[in-house]
Design a protein around this motif. Structure first.
Motif, PDB file in Angstrom:
ATOM      1  N   PRO A  56      84.679  12.041  33.239  1.00  0.00           N
ATOM      2  CA  PRO A  56      85.319  10.678  33.572  1.00  0.00           C
ATOM      3  C   PRO A  56      84.403   9.450  32.490  1.00  0.00           C
ATOM      4  CG  PRO A  56      84.433  11.347  35.232  1.00  0.00           C
ATOM      5  CD  PRO A  56      84.121  12.486  34.498  1.00  0.00           C
ATOM      6  N   ALA A  57      84.999   8.480  32.718  1.00  0.00           N
ATOM      7  CA  ALA A  57      84.474   7.209  31.924  1.00  0.00           C
ATOM      8  C   ALA A  57      83.167   6.944  33.118  1.00  0.00           C
ATOM      9  CB  ALA A  57      85.443   5.932  32.027  1.00  0.00           C
ATOM     10  N   VAL A  58      82.119   6.551  32.300  1.00  0.00           N
ATOM     11  CA  VAL A  58      80.677   6.175  33.018  1.00  0.00           C
ATOM     12  C   VAL A  58      80.861   4.782  33.511  1.00  0.00           C
ATOM     13  CG1 VAL A  58      78.260   6.033  33.067  1.00  0.00           C
ATOM     14  CG2 VAL A  58      79.439   7.826  31.688  1.00  0.00           C
ATOM     15  N   ALA A  59      80.412   4.656  34.919  1.00  0.00           N
ATOM     16  CA  ALA A  59      80.474   3.264  35.455  1.00  0.00           C
ATOM     17  C   ALA A  59      79.071   2.704  35.396  1.00  0.00           C
ATOM     18  CB  ALA A  59      80.802   3.272  37.191  1.00  0.00           C
ATOM     19  N   ALA A  60      79.150   1.262  34.802  1.00  0.00           N
ATOM     20  CA  ALA A  60      77.789   0.639  34.827  1.00  0.00           C
ATOM     21  C   ALA A  60      77.424   0.089  36.258  1.00  0.00           C
ATOM     22  CB  ALA A  60      78.228  -0.802  33.871  1.00  0.00           C
ATOM     23  N   ALA A  61      78.536  -0.068  37.054  1.00  0.00           N
ATOM     24  CA  ALA A  61      78.065  -0.257  38.406  1.00  0.00           C
ATOM     25  C   ALA A  61      79.163  -0.096  39.368  1.00  0.00           C
ATOM     26  CB  ALA A  61      77.804  -1.975  38.539  1.00  0.00           C
ATOM     27  N   ASP A  62      78.973   0.100  40.728  1.00  0.00           N
ATOM     28  CA  ASP A  62      79.874   0.474  41.836  1.00  0.00           C
ATOM     29  C   ASP A  62      80.804   1.409  41.350  1.00  0.00           C
ATOM     30  OD1 ASP A  62      79.055  -1.919  43.281  1.00  0.00           O
ATOM     31  OD2 ASP A  62      80.407  -3.146  42.009  1.00  0.00           O
ATOM     32  N   PRO A  63      80.179   2.711  41.205  1.00  0.00           N
ATOM     33  CA  PRO A  63      81.065   3.669  40.838  1.00  0.00           C
ATOM     34  C   PRO A  63      81.940   4.271  42.048  1.00  0.00           C
ATOM     35  CG  PRO A  63      78.897   4.582  41.070  1.00  0.00           C
ATOM     36  CD  PRO A  63      78.919   3.044  41.466  1.00  0.00           C
ATOM     37  N   VAL A  64      83.072   4.946  41.723  1.00  0.00           N
ATOM     38  CA  VAL A  64      83.784   5.481  42.528  1.00  0.00           C
ATOM     39  C   VAL A  64      83.415   6.690  43.359  1.00  0.00           C
ATOM     40  CG1 VAL A  64      86.093   4.271  41.960  1.00  0.00           C
ATOM     41  CG2 VAL A  64      85.537   6.486  41.216  1.00  0.00           C
ATOM     42  N   ALA A  65      82.480   7.347  42.702  1.00  0.00           N
ATOM     43  CA  ALA A  65      81.937   8.627  43.177  1.00  0.00           C
ATOM     44  C   ALA A  65      80.809   9.166  42.164  1.00  0.00           C
ATOM     45  CB  ALA A  65      82.966   9.766  43.034  1.00  0.00           C
ATOM     46  N   ASP A 167      74.747  17.183  34.095  1.00  0.00           N
ATOM     47  CA  ASP A 167      74.236  15.695  34.443  1.00  0.00           C
ATOM     48  C   ASP A 167      75.113  15.426  35.551  1.00  0.00           C
ATOM     49  OD1 ASP A 167      72.214  15.943  32.495  1.00  0.00           O
ATOM     50  OD2 ASP A 167      73.514  15.176  31.052  1.00  0.00           O
ATOM     51  N   VAL A 168      74.484  14.173  36.047  1.00  0.00           N
ATOM     52  CA  VAL A 168      75.297  13.424  37.238  1.00  0.00           C
ATOM     53  C   VAL A 168      75.825  12.343  36.444  1.00  0.00           C
ATOM     54  CG1 VAL A 168      75.280  12.157  39.450  1.00  0.00           C
ATOM     55  CG2 VAL A 168      73.889  14.516  39.101  1.00  0.00           C
ATOM     56  N   VAL A 169      77.102  12.251  36.683  1.00  0.00           N
ATOM     57  CA  VAL A 169      77.936  10.975  36.288  1.00  0.00           C
ATOM     58  C   VAL A 169      78.600  10.072  36.989  1.00  0.00           C
ATOM     59  CG1 VAL A 169      80.032  10.460  34.826  1.00  0.00           C
ATOM     60  CG2 VAL A 169      78.682  12.531  34.125  1.00  0.00           C
ATOM     61  N   PRO A 170      78.298   8.882  36.960  1.00  0.00           N
ATOM     62  CA  PRO A 170      78.611   7.556  38.058  1.00  0.00           C
ATOM     63  C   PRO A 170      79.965   7.447  37.482  1.00  0.00           C
ATOM     64  CG  PRO A 170      76.878   6.742  36.427  1.00  0.00           C
ATOM     65  CD  PRO A 170      76.891   8.204  36.067  1.00  0.00           C
ATOM     66  N   VAL A 171      81.218   7.793  38.210  1.00  0.00           N
ATOM     67  CA  VAL A 171      82.559   7.487  38.013  1.00  0.00           C
ATOM     68  C   VAL A 171      82.855   6.136  37.772  1.00  0.00           C
ATOM     69  CG1 VAL A 171      84.686   8.370  38.169  1.00  0.00           C
ATOM     70  CG2 VAL A 171      82.677  10.029  38.368  1.00  0.00           C
ATOM     71  N   ALA A 172      83.560   5.624  36.698  1.00  0.00           N
ATOM     72  CA  ALA A 172      84.004   4.294  36.822  1.00  0.00           C
ATOM     73  C   ALA A 172      85.601   4.360  37.408  1.00  0.00           C
ATOM     74  CB  ALA A 172      84.203   3.902  35.469  1.00  0.00           C
ATOM     75  N   GLY A 173      86.106   5.499  37.294  1.00  0.00           N
ATOM     76  CA  GLY A 173      87.576   5.725  37.908  1.00  0.00           C
ATOM     77  C   GLY A 173      88.385   6.998  37.223  1.00  0.00           C
ATOM     78  N   PHE A 174      88.861   7.656  38.071  1.00  0.00           N
ATOM     79  CA  PHE A 174      89.808   8.520  37.555  1.00  0.00           C
ATOM     80  C   PHE A 174      90.894   8.290  36.732  1.00  0.00           C
ATOM     81  CE2 PHE A 174      87.165  11.072  40.705  1.00  0.00           C
ATOM     82  CZ  PHE A 174      86.474  11.942  39.710  1.00  0.00           C
TER      83      PHE A 174
END
Length: 654
Positions: A56-65, A167-174
């Motif tokens: 998914p898209a990588v979150a810069a902050a406040d990931p949903v998971a 790698d671990v990905v901080p998810v911006a949102g599905f």
């Protein structure tokens, strides 16, 4: 005039319907294969659209998971494990799920649910934090038989820090689209390979379409030339010719598309990238199907119009059969141009990006395929001149003269087989390379722990001893700041039990063998071999159709000459031997050239000498045997037709 053309076709009698049937059969088979090829590309796009959520898209902050994608295994099959750490319950869930998984929940694909119900708990189910919560829907699966587990994890779960290959990905949102310029993925490798495979099939298919549209060219030319002599205008003659061929080709093209749709459940069973397909994946969309039908009809129209020049300019010569169908030396310029394209592609392969390498390689495939088609009639012409000049028998003289008088028509029944030999020459070194890949170790389990981990060997032996499973255990300090633990069960059948028993020994780690870690590479090698077989089968299916229909149509188109020869006292056996001679000798010559050009075409990717290895020689040997069988079968199948057109009452029945 369109009505006249269709009336001539409808009222043309058995011969007209036979010719139309041959045209329709060739076009339908070619269209079916073309639709399958387009469906493969459509299927890859559909697969990618359903599995994009796993990268998914990588979150810069406040990931949903926090997402980590890893591969587990059970019963010799890979399991895609998607760990979602600290999922936000109110966020949009991954495709195929009704809601975001809560920590401790396990959502599985239908195929994995079935496997969980089949295997004992100590071989699979015990690895998960609990029983399956629910099923992952089709919208989130690559294929119906894919094994997928989506696991919710609490914040700070060890899965975030354990060493591994992902790698671990901080998810911006599905539901957030990914930015352009994503990393190259294995799907792109398959897309590039599929594009090359489609190119290998499309050219023979296009040749079959053109040949099918010209199957009854001689009979049609005579009729149109007669209309021209009776005063029909150029426009009227053109409309009559185009309407007849286009109508038959369009109907056959629709039948071909419908046939592919009907066969799609069988096509979907062909595995690629580790799994089969949903039947809808391999069915091109409505617009693509309409484009295929329109393209086939246009190609048939172009073939019909291309044969009108002699009718318009010299209709009297057509009726009196005075026009020779020569092959000019100018064709060699096309072959030279194809070799130049090959040299350019060979140089470009070292500088182009990986995601377009297949498209670049297609240029060489199409150019060299075109060279095979261009040089074929010229080889037939030269061989015919030599056979006619050195003939020592009636069949040899007849064969030589027929080749010399109409080299293009004589090459047409051989074009499919010649292109099949080209495809075999191209694939032979590829299959040798794939067969030469050394297998990885699939017997020993490997666990990777963070540096400084102690007591792993003792804990491993204790766990295995508690379930009565003997194994050899070794631990090695890896220079990459980690500890590698290797476990070799005494009984290979106990691999899954050992794997499940060691679950959680290193929190967050997945226990795998070396072969399982190289699963994508192993699958790719297997797909290369399977894909080569599918392409060869498709090429020979085209060749079989083209050879059989064109051989019969050639008898029909030359029935007047054959009848005159029979009335002059030429034995039927002599005519039959002449047909074999005008087929086998040109096939051997053109096949040798096509084989060399196929090997040359493969050189930008692999050395041509690889074709001399056992796997390559097996491919080439199978092609030669299949080609010989097809030629002999086509010749034998058209012998009754030869007998019928030379029968004494044939002329009176017209």
């Amino acid at each position: 005039m369109i009505g006249l053309a269709l009336r001539l076709l409808r009222l043309g009698g058995r011969r007209a319907w036979t010719s139309a049937g041959l045209v329709g059969a060739g076009v339908a088979v070619a269209t079916t294969l073309l639709t399958v090829a387009v469906g493969a590309l459509h299927g890859l796009d559909e697969r990618e659209s359903r599995t994009d959520w796993r990268t998914p898209a990588v979150a810069a902050a406040d990931p949903v998971a926090q997402l980590r994608l890893r591969t587990d295994s059970a019963a010799g099959r890979p399991i895609t494990q998607v760990d979602l750490v600290a999922p936000v319950a109110t966020a949009a869930p991954p495709p195929g799920l009704p809601r975001m998984p809560a920590p401790g929940e396990v959502w599985v694909s239908p195929a994995l649910a079935e496997l969980l119900g089949t295997l004992p708990a100590d071989e699979l189910a015990a690895r998960y934090p609990g029983p399956a919560t629910g099923l992952l829907g089709e919208a989130g699966l690559q294929s119906p038989d894919e094994l997928v587990a989506v696991i919710g994890r609490p914040a700070g779960d060890p899965v975030l820090t354990v060493p591994g290959r992902s790698d671990v990905v901080p998810v911006a949102g599905f539901d957030v689209p990914r930015p352009a310029g994503r990393d190259f993925a294995m799907t792109d490798v398959y897309r590039q390979l599929t594009i090359v495979a489609v190119a290998l099939v499309v050219f023979p298919v296009a040749g079959l379409l053109g040949a099918s549209a010209r199957l009854s060219a001689a009979r049609r030319s005579e009729r149109l030339a007669t209309l021209r002599l009776l005063g029909a205008s150029v426009r009227q003659v053109t409309v009559v010719a185009v309407a007849e061929v286009t109508a038959v080709a369009a109907v056959a093209a629709v039948v071909g598309v419908l046939l592919e749709w009907a066969l799609s459940p069988l096509v979907a069973m062909i595995p690629l990238a580790g799994g089969g397909w949903f039947a809808a994946d391999v069915r091109p969309g409505l617009l693509a199907c309409l484009a295929i039908v329109a393209g086939v009809a246009l190609l048939a129209t172009a073939s019909a119009v291309g044969g009108l020049r002699r009718v318009v300019v010299g209709p009297l010569g057509v009726v009196r059969r005075q026009q020779a169908q020569g092959a000019r030396w100018l064709r060699l310029l096309g072959v030279a141009a194809a070799l130049v394209v090959l040299l350019v592609v060979n140089a470009a392969m070292n500088v182009v990006s990986v995601d377009v390498v297949g498209i670049v390689f297609v240029a060489a495939v199409l150019a060299m395929s075109g060279a095979v088609a261009l040089i074929g009639p010229l080889v037939v012409r030269l061989l015919g001149a030599r056979m006619a000049a050195g003939a020592r028998s009636v069949p040899g003289l007849l064969a030589g003269r027929r080749l010399l008088d109409d080299p293009k028509g004589a090459f047409r029944p051989l074009a499919g087989l010649t292109l099949a030999v080209f495809v075999a020459g191209f694939l032979a070194p590829m299959t040798s390379v794939a067969a030469g890949v050394s297998p990885a170790d699939g017997a020993a389990l490997q666990i990777t722990a963070p540096a400084g981990a102690t007591g792993l060997e003792g804990a491993t032996r204790a766990r295995l001893a508690s379930i009565g499973l003997p194994a050899t255990v070794t631990a090695v300090d890896d220079p990459r700041d980690r500890v590698d633990l290797t476990v070799l069960p005494a009984d290979p059948a106990e691999l899954d039990r050992a794997r499940t028993a060691l679950e959680g020994l290193v929190p967050g780690a997945v226990v795998q063998t070396e072969a399982e870690q190289r699963h994508e590479e192993t699958v790719l090698v297997g797909d290369l071999q399977r894909g080569a077989l599918v392409v060869l089968v498709a090429a020979f299916l085209v060749a079989a159709t083209a050879t059989g229909t064109a051989a019969a149509a050639r008898v029909l188109d030359h029935r007047h000459t054959l009848r005159l020869l029979a009335l002059a006292g030429t034995p039927l056996d002599a005519l039959d031997r002449a047909r074999r001679a005008e087929t086998l000798r040109p096939l051997v010559a053109n096949g040798a050239i096509a084989l060399v050009l196929g090997l040359l075409c493969a050189t930008p990717a692999v050395a041509a000498a690889k074709a001399l290895e056992p796997s390559g020689l097996l491919t080439l040997g199978g092609v030669l045997v299949a080609g010989a069988v097809l030629v002999l079968a086509a010749t034998a199948a058209s012998r009754p037709l030869l007998r019928s057109v030379t029968a004494p009452d044939q002329e009176r029945s017209r």
